[in-house]
Design an enzyme around this catalytic site. Structure first.
Site, PDB file in Angstrom:
ATOM      1  N   MET A  81       1.150  -1.227  -0.351  1.00  0.00           N
ATOM      2  CA  MET A  81       0.195   0.029   0.423  1.00  0.00           C
ATOM      3  C   MET A  81       0.994   1.460   0.462  1.00  0.00           C
ATOM      4  O   MET A  81       0.454   2.578   0.379  1.00  0.00           O
ATOM      5  CB  MET A  81      -0.839  -0.098   1.747  1.00  0.00           C
ATOM      6  CG  MET A  81      -1.730  -1.056   1.134  1.00  0.00           C
ATOM      7  SD  MET A  81      -3.027  -1.280   2.270  1.00  0.00           S
ATOM      8  CE  MET A  81      -4.283  -2.043   2.365  1.00  0.00           C
ATOM      9  N   HIS A 115      -0.428   0.872   5.485  1.00  0.00           N
ATOM     10  CA  HIS A 115       0.651   1.572   5.550  1.00  0.00           C
ATOM     11  C   HIS A 115       1.478   1.681   4.297  1.00  0.00           C
ATOM     12  O   HIS A 115       1.743   0.206   3.786  1.00  0.00           O
ATOM     13  CB  HIS A 115       1.359   0.114   6.614  1.00  0.00           C
ATOM     14  CG  HIS A 115       2.849   0.687   6.753  1.00  0.00           C
ATOM     15  ND1 HIS A 115       3.666   1.489   7.657  1.00  0.00           N
ATOM     16  CD2 HIS A 115       3.819   0.356   6.340  1.00  0.00           C
ATOM     17  CE1 HIS A 115       5.223   2.299   7.918  1.00  0.00           C
ATOM     18  NE2 HIS A 115       5.662   1.448   6.188  1.00  0.00           N
ATOM     19  N   GLU A 166       6.847   8.606   9.791  1.00  0.00           N
ATOM     20  CA  GLU A 166       8.323   9.271  10.569  1.00  0.00           C
ATOM     21  C   GLU A 166       9.167  10.762   9.744  1.00  0.00           C
ATOM     22  O   GLU A 166       9.280  11.110   8.838  1.00  0.00           O
ATOM     23  CB  GLU A 166       9.043   7.832   9.171  1.00  0.00           C
ATOM     24  CG  GLU A 166       8.749   7.039   9.761  1.00  0.00           C
ATOM     25  CD  GLU A 166       9.869   5.539   9.009  1.00  0.00           C
ATOM     26  OE1 GLU A 166      10.985   6.332   8.241  1.00  0.00           O
ATOM     27  OE2 GLU A 166      10.111   4.609   9.441  1.00  0.00           O
ATOM     28  N   ASN A 218       2.773   7.725  12.437  1.00  0.00           N
ATOM     29  CA  ASN A 218       3.407   6.728  13.069  1.00  0.00           C
ATOM     30  C   ASN A 218       4.997   6.866  13.083  1.00  0.00           C
ATOM     31  O   ASN A 218       5.647   7.512  11.896  1.00  0.00           O
ATOM     32  CB  ASN A 218       3.437   5.253  12.036  1.00  0.00           C
ATOM     33  CG  ASN A 218       3.636   3.708  12.097  1.00  0.00           C
ATOM     34  OD1 ASN A 218       4.004   3.335  13.179  1.00  0.00           O
ATOM     35  ND2 ASN A 218       4.919   3.459  11.271  1.00  0.00           N
ATOM     36  N   HIS A 254      11.873  -0.822  15.818  1.00  0.00           N
ATOM     37  CA  HIS A 254      12.370  -1.016  15.732  1.00  0.00           C
ATOM     38  C   HIS A 254      13.640  -0.879  16.480  1.00  0.00           C
ATOM     39  O   HIS A 254      14.579  -0.251  17.098  1.00  0.00           O
ATOM     40  CB  HIS A 254      13.468  -0.644  14.016  1.00  0.00           C
ATOM     41  CG  HIS A 254      12.549  -1.320  13.753  1.00  0.00           C
ATOM     42  ND1 HIS A 254      11.607  -1.942  12.896  1.00  0.00           N
ATOM     43  CD2 HIS A 254      11.292  -0.160  13.098  1.00  0.00           C
ATOM     44  CE1 HIS A 254      10.872  -1.565  12.248  1.00  0.00           C
ATOM     45  NE2 HIS A 254      10.658  -0.465  11.910  1.00  0.00           N
ATOM     46  N   GLU A 282       5.788  -2.471  14.587  1.00  0.00           N
ATOM     47  CA  GLU A 282       6.708  -2.456  13.706  1.00  0.00           C
ATOM     48  C   GLU A 282       7.765  -3.305  14.748  1.00  0.00           C
ATOM     49  O   GLU A 282       8.778  -3.443  14.531  1.00  0.00           O
ATOM     50  CB  GLU A 282       6.979  -1.859  13.010  1.00  0.00           C
ATOM     51  CG  GLU A 282       6.141  -0.404  12.225  1.00  0.00           C
ATOM     52  CD  GLU A 282       6.705   0.374  11.198  1.00  0.00           C
ATOM     53  OE1 GLU A 282       7.996  -0.333  10.338  1.00  0.00           O
ATOM     54  OE2 GLU A 282       6.219   0.840  10.192  1.00  0.00           O
ATOM     55  N   ASP A 284      10.571  -5.696  16.323  1.00  0.00           N
ATOM     56  CA  ASP A 284      11.687  -6.337  16.339  1.00  0.00           C
ATOM     57  C   ASP A 284      12.679  -6.115  17.416  1.00  0.00           C
ATOM     58  O   ASP A 284      13.070  -5.065  17.062  1.00  0.00           O
ATOM     59  CB  ASP A 284      11.832  -6.293  14.313  1.00  0.00           C
ATOM     60  CG  ASP A 284      12.254  -5.110  13.764  1.00  0.00           C
ATOM     61  OD1 ASP A 284      12.379  -4.261  13.941  1.00  0.00           O
ATOM     62  OD2 ASP A 284      12.503  -5.442  12.743  1.00  0.00           O
TER      63      ASP A 284
HETATM   64  C1  XIL Z   1      10.215  -2.134   5.158  1.00  0.00           C
HETATM   65  C2  XIL Z   1       9.797  -3.185   4.000  1.00  0.00           C
HETATM   66  O1  XIL Z   1       9.680  -3.881   4.823  1.00  0.00           O
HETATM   67  C3  XIL Z   1      11.396  -3.262   3.480  1.00  0.00           C
HETATM   68  O2  XIL Z   1      10.257  -4.665   1.908  1.00  0.00           O
HETATM   69  C4  XIL Z   1      11.446  -2.274   2.152  1.00  0.00           C
HETATM   70  O3  XIL Z   1      12.114  -2.377   1.703  1.00  0.00           O
HETATM   71  C5  XIL Z   1      11.974  -1.010   3.443  1.00  0.00           C
HETATM   72  O4  XIL Z   1      10.451  -0.942   4.283  1.00  0.00           O
HETATM   73  N1  XIL Z   1       9.912   1.268   8.458  1.00  0.00           N
HETATM   74  C6  XIL Z   1       8.943   1.373   8.371  1.00  0.00           C
HETATM   75  C7  XIL Z   1       8.667   0.735   6.869  1.00  0.00           C
HETATM   76  O5  XIL Z   1       7.834   2.339   8.486  1.00  0.00           O
HETATM   77  O6  XIL Z   1       7.372   0.913   5.988  1.00  0.00           O
HETATM   78  C8  XIL Z   1       9.680  -0.291   6.539  1.00  0.00           C
HETATM   79  O7  XIL Z   1       9.187  -1.656   5.431  1.00  0.00           O
HETATM   80  C9  XIL Z   1      10.518  -0.939   7.688  1.00  0.00           C
HETATM   81  C10 XIL Z   1      11.380   0.407   8.725  1.00  0.00           C
END
Ligand code: XIL
Length: 371
Positions: A81, A115, A166, A218, A254, A282, A284
């Protein structure tokens, strides 16, 4: 045993067998998968559990599909999206990849989070936008057409949107503009051509197109505290005070096994104090933030598990139930993480390993989300 009783028993046995076969067929989606288990993160958490997912995994990988169906009741579009996919040429909209995700979500009663509508990252913008020449009116038109077009197309199908992603700089908390500070990413063509209030207008355009969708700002780095957190809080609070239709704020999260846990809690607390919905959007957790090429990553799995558990516990401790939009990881298997490619290093940041087996991180998260 009298004949009647035997007859009844065998009839019920046949019914159970037929129902079982039917359930198997239904759950397998006709793709030869084992039936989905009824347990999963979604069954133990008192709020939605989500993952960012992409079409190719759902279409081509039975383990990916099975994990999504078993574990999660919310999903975010990974790239389908984003602007470059949705409007590759001006006025030419490509909704096929996103449509696949929304119909998958609807079919399986999964909440769909879109997103995103507006992001500065050039990798997610088509060439025609990056090279667009026009006055401020032409830029406004391009901006509005994209947001209204996409939000109208998915009206009633996505529950919520990351409207702007961002927008704030890492170093000084100002809006990205033409800056190009090392480590801060690039500036923002949106701010550059549309002025500082473009964020409010993005929310207004999205709301006009789909008044029922919940709209989020976000960003990342809330766990650092300082200017980045203060600026995000000031931005969303300001929007809310002005009556701009913002429903929530996404904390990407992240992070790594070295992240200061006090910062995570302080970030969540500060976002909760805005009164908006709070989405860990998001998550991780990197095990190799310092890019050690010889890392024995298994050594760090318990630390990663403890950090997943901490994030979930801190979310429950700091965000009141009515404001919990849920916890979403960015993908769920190490095989599909964006981290190794984006940062050029080996890493294993997610709760499932690259064979889609549960890692200690999974069990940490599971413990942490339980009430
Ligand atoms: C990432 C995707 O997962 C990748 O496939 C792409 O190459 C780069 O973007 N923050 C965000 C996401 O808001 O849109 C990002 O996604 C990861 C970091």
């Amino acid at each position: 045993m009298p004949f009647k009783r035997v007859y009844q028993i065998s009839c019920s046995a046949i019914l159970v067998l037929v129902a079982g076969l039917y359930a198997c067929k239904k759950n397998s989606g006709g793709q030869g998968l084992p039936p989905a288990q009824s347990v999963g993160l979604k069954s133990v958490a008192p709020f939605p559990m989500g993952a960012a997912v992409g079409t190719s995994g759902l279409q081509n990988n039975a383990y990916y599909l099975g994990t999504m169906l078993t574990e999660y009741n919310s999903m975010t579009s990974d790239y389908e999206m984003k602007f470059n996919i949705v409007e590759p040429e001006q006025g030419v909209f490509n909704y096929a990849p996103g449509d696949y995700l929304v119909s998958f979500a609807a079919q399986h009663h999964i909440r769909m989070h879109g997103h995103n509508l507006i992001w500065h990252d050039p990798a997610a913008l088509p060439a025609w936008v990056l090279s667009f020449q026009g006055d401020s009116l032409a830029w406004e038109n391009l901006f509005m057409t994209h947001i209204e077009g996409e939000a109208t197309h998915y009206k009633g199908e996505v529950a919520s949107w990351d409207v702007v992603n961002e927008a704030i700089r890492d170093d000084n908390g100002q809006l990205r503009n033409q800056d190009s500070t090392p480590g801060d990413g690039t500036g923002s063509i949106w701010r550059q051509h549309l002025g500082p209030d473009y964020i409010a207008r993005a929310f207004q355009y999205a709301h006009a197109a789909d008044p029922n969708a919940l709209l989020f700002y976000n960003d990342y780095g809330q766990e650092w505290g300082g200017l980045k957190l203060d600026s995000i809080v000031a931005l969303v609070t300001g929007l809310k005070k002005r009556g701009i239709p913002i429903s929530g704020v996404g904390m990407q999260m992240h992070i790594s096994i070295l992240t200061d846990t006090a910062g995570i809690s302080a970030g969540l607390k500060a976002l909760a104090a805005t009164g908006l919905l709070v989405h860990v959007s998001e998550l991780d957790i990197s095990v190799n933030p310092n890019n050690n090429p010889n890392i024995a990553y298994a050594t760090y799995l318990p630390q990663q598990a403890a950090m997943y558990q901490f994030v979930a516990e801190s979310y429950r401790a700091n965000v009141p139930p009515a404001q919990r939009y849920g916890i979403t990881t960015w993908e769920f298997s190490d095989a599909d993480s964006w981290i190794p490619a984006a940062f050029g290093r080996k890493d294993w940041p997610l709760p499932f390993d690259s064979l889609y087996h549960k890692k200690p991180a999974y069990f940490g998260l599971q413990k942490g989300v339980k009430d």
